[in-house]
Structures are given as C-alpha cells and as structure tokens.
Design an enzyme around this catalytic site. Structure first.
Site, PDB file in Angstrom:
ATOM      1  N   CYS A 139       8.492  19.055  74.634  1.00  0.00           N
ATOM      2  CA  CYS A 139       9.708  19.641  74.056  1.00  0.00           C
ATOM      3  C   CYS A 139       9.350  20.717  73.045  1.00  0.00           C
ATOM      4  CB  CYS A 139      10.547  18.547  73.395  1.00  0.00           C
ATOM      5  SG  CYS A 139      12.034  19.177  72.584  1.00  0.00           S
ATOM      6  N   CYS A 142      11.578  20.656  69.865  1.00  0.00           N
ATOM      7  CA  CYS A 142      11.251  19.544  68.975  1.00  0.00           C
ATOM      8  C   CYS A 142       9.985  19.811  68.163  1.00  0.00           C
ATOM      9  CB  CYS A 142      11.041  18.259  69.779  1.00  0.00           C
ATOM     10  SG  CYS A 142      12.355  17.846  70.924  1.00  0.00           S
ATOM     11  N   ASP A 143       8.969  20.380  68.805  1.00  0.00           N
ATOM     12  CA  ASP A 143       7.638  20.425  68.205  1.00  0.00           C
ATOM     13  C   ASP A 143       7.087  21.819  67.929  1.00  0.00           C
ATOM     14  OD1 ASP A 143       7.584  17.633  68.372  1.00  0.00           O
ATOM     15  OD2 ASP A 143       6.772  17.677  70.398  1.00  0.00           O
TER      16      ASP A 143
END
Length: 315
Positions: A139, A142-143
């Site tokens: 992701c 997300c990261d």
C-alpha cells in the site's frame, strides 16, 4: 416486517467499501433494516487511494473524503455500520444466513450481500515475508511517507502498480517499475502520466525472485531477465508489490459458482448460485473493477434484495 430472530436484519452487507456503502444506502432507502460489517473504517480500498479522478461527478477527490461522504449518506438512510471482521457466512437449515465475526458475534438475516473485496496477492519469494513492514509493502498511500529520499521498486503492471508508482515519486528519489512482461495492463492514460515522470524508470520483461536486506530492512531486490535468466541486484530501500489480488469469497461456507479466478458468478440481479446470497464489487466476476462498477453492482443488488424479500413474504 416479519418477526426476526435475535440480531435479525433484513439484509447483512459484508464489507463497507464503495459497493457495501452504496448497497447499505439503497437498502435504507428501501426501508430495509440493513447492517454493514467492515473490518476497519468504512471506505475499504478508498482509504488506500490518495486521489480519485475517475468517479463521475468528482474530477478529483481524496479517497478518504469520498469514503466519508459515502458512509454518511448510507447512515442518513438508517444503515448500521459495525466494525468487526467477518469470519464465516453460513446458510442455516431454516434458510436464513448466519454471519459470524472475530468478536464471536453472530448476526442473522434472510439475505446477505457480499462486498468484501479482495486481499493483495504476494509474490511468494524469499525475503517477502521476512521484510514485510520493514521495506516490503502492499500500500503506497499507507507507507509511502516512510520512504522519503529512498530509491524504491514497484512490482506489477496493472493500474494499481502504475498509479501507486506515480504516487510514490512524491516521496522517493527514484521509483523503478518492474514488470514481467513487455506490455502493461494499466490503462493508457495512467501509463502516459507515470512514464512521463522523470523519477520513474520502467524495467520490462523482468521478475523479482528474491528480496534481500539486513536487520534494518530491505537493501535490494534481485532482478531476473525473463529471456536470458541473467540476474542482477537493484539497490532499493523498499519494494511495493501490486501483483493483483484474490477475492475474499472464502468467507462463504458451502459451494458457490465462481470463475477460474475465484470470482463469484451472478445473474443480472447480482444473485449468486446460493439463493439469497448476492455479490457486488470486486468479489464478482466481471470485465473491470472500478468504483463506478462497484456502486452499479450494489445498486442493482440492493433493489433486487428488496424485491426478493417481498416475493418471499419477508418484508
């Protein structure tokens, strides 16, 4: 409405991404008692998408913002949204569905709409599991912020891989898209935008047979040319994998007709081969998987559910 068992609903919607929230909204408009169960915050994959530019009416909107608007719309019409993880969907002897969750809750309804999406596929190579969360990610939204100034590898050739690679350039010094084929599956628009980005380098006809690192995390990805078999190392601080996903259809206890990829086959009402079990969005066998198709499926499913319940004398 007829009497219901404890925790009884007219319809239980498993998943609260775009399809689930749309189904919940239409079910509420149809005066059905609807419950949507989502393992995280409402929105599903919308929450893993930074910018959405292909949802009609919104030339550009943040994923989290669209998720909030959809959830609020569903709740306005009375839909109940519960945060929990569904572990099993079982059709009981009385014809009702029993939906069991990780918190040992059990909900019952005569109809279920499955909108549980899918789970990212893994490469299954050495180092992938060992460095998950230490440089291996599925992701970008997300990261991505954890990799400022790093060189990164993105593995895949579909829309998600190309779009997320483009997103990662806002943090990374360089992003290498590694694809096992010459041609990409991603839409032409996404390809043109990403490949014009000076921070992106495309590596074609190449696989990643191994991800290596040390105690601090990923240090490089091993590359293998699909024609010659020659191997080399690509120094990167992170590897983002977008190799497709598997539909979350294993939740259903019992056989339901599906295609070779495991996606559920439905009729034009979105009903599966198991009477009373409907499917919408990414779990359903279809040509494309977009937000627009997900909400279209969900609209049909919710309206069909209302008619199904009337025909059965349950509404």
């Amino acid at each position: 409405m007829t009497d219901k068992a404890t925790n009884g609903y007219d319809v239980i919607i498993v998943g609260a991404g775009p399809a689930g929230l749309c189904a919940a909204m239409y079910a509420g408009r149809g005066m059905l008692k609807a419950l949507a169960i989502e393992r995280g915050a409402p929105g599903g994959e919308l929450l893993n998408t930074d910018l959405i530019e292909d949802y009609i009416g919104f030339e550009s909107i943040k994923g989290w913002e669209l998720a909030q608007k959809m959830a609020a719309h569903a709740q306005k019409f009375g839909a109940e949204i519960v945060t929990d993880t569904v572990e099993r969907i079982r059709k009981a002897d009385d014809g009702w569905f029993e939906v069991t969750t990780a918190r040992d809750a059990q909900f019952r309804a005569p109809v279920v709409i499955l909108t549980a999406g899918g789970t990212p596929l893994k490469l299954g190579v050495p180092g992938e599991r060992e460095y998950a969360g230490k440089g291996v990610s599925y992701c970008a939204v997300c990261d991505g912020a954890f990799f400022k100034g790093e060189r990164l590898a993105v593995v895949g050739g579909g829309d998600a891989a190309v779009e997320e690679a483009d997103y990662l350039t806002r943090y990374a010094s360089k992003v290498h898209i590694v694809h096992r084929r010459e041609e990409f599956r991603a839409s032409q628009l996404l390809q043109e935008r990403a490949f014009a980005n000076p921070k992106i380098e495309v590596i074609r006809n190449t696989i990643v047979p191994e991800i290596a690192g040390n105690e601090k995390g990923v240090t490089h990805a091993v590359l293998e040319d699909t024609s010659s078999g020659n191997r080399s190392n690509l120094d990167v601080g992170g590897v983002f994998i977008f190799a497709g996903f598997k539909p979350n259809t294993q939740l259903v206890d019992g056989h339901v007709d599906h295609d070779a990829g495991g996606y559920l086959i439905t009729d034009n009402r979105m009903m599966t081969s198991m009477a009373g079990l409907f499917a919408a969005g990414d779990v359903r066998s279809q040509v494309t998987r977009q937000i627009t198709t997900a909400v279209g499926d969900a609209t049909t499913a919710a309206i069909a559910v209302e008619k199904f319940l009337k025909a059965k004398g349950k509404k």
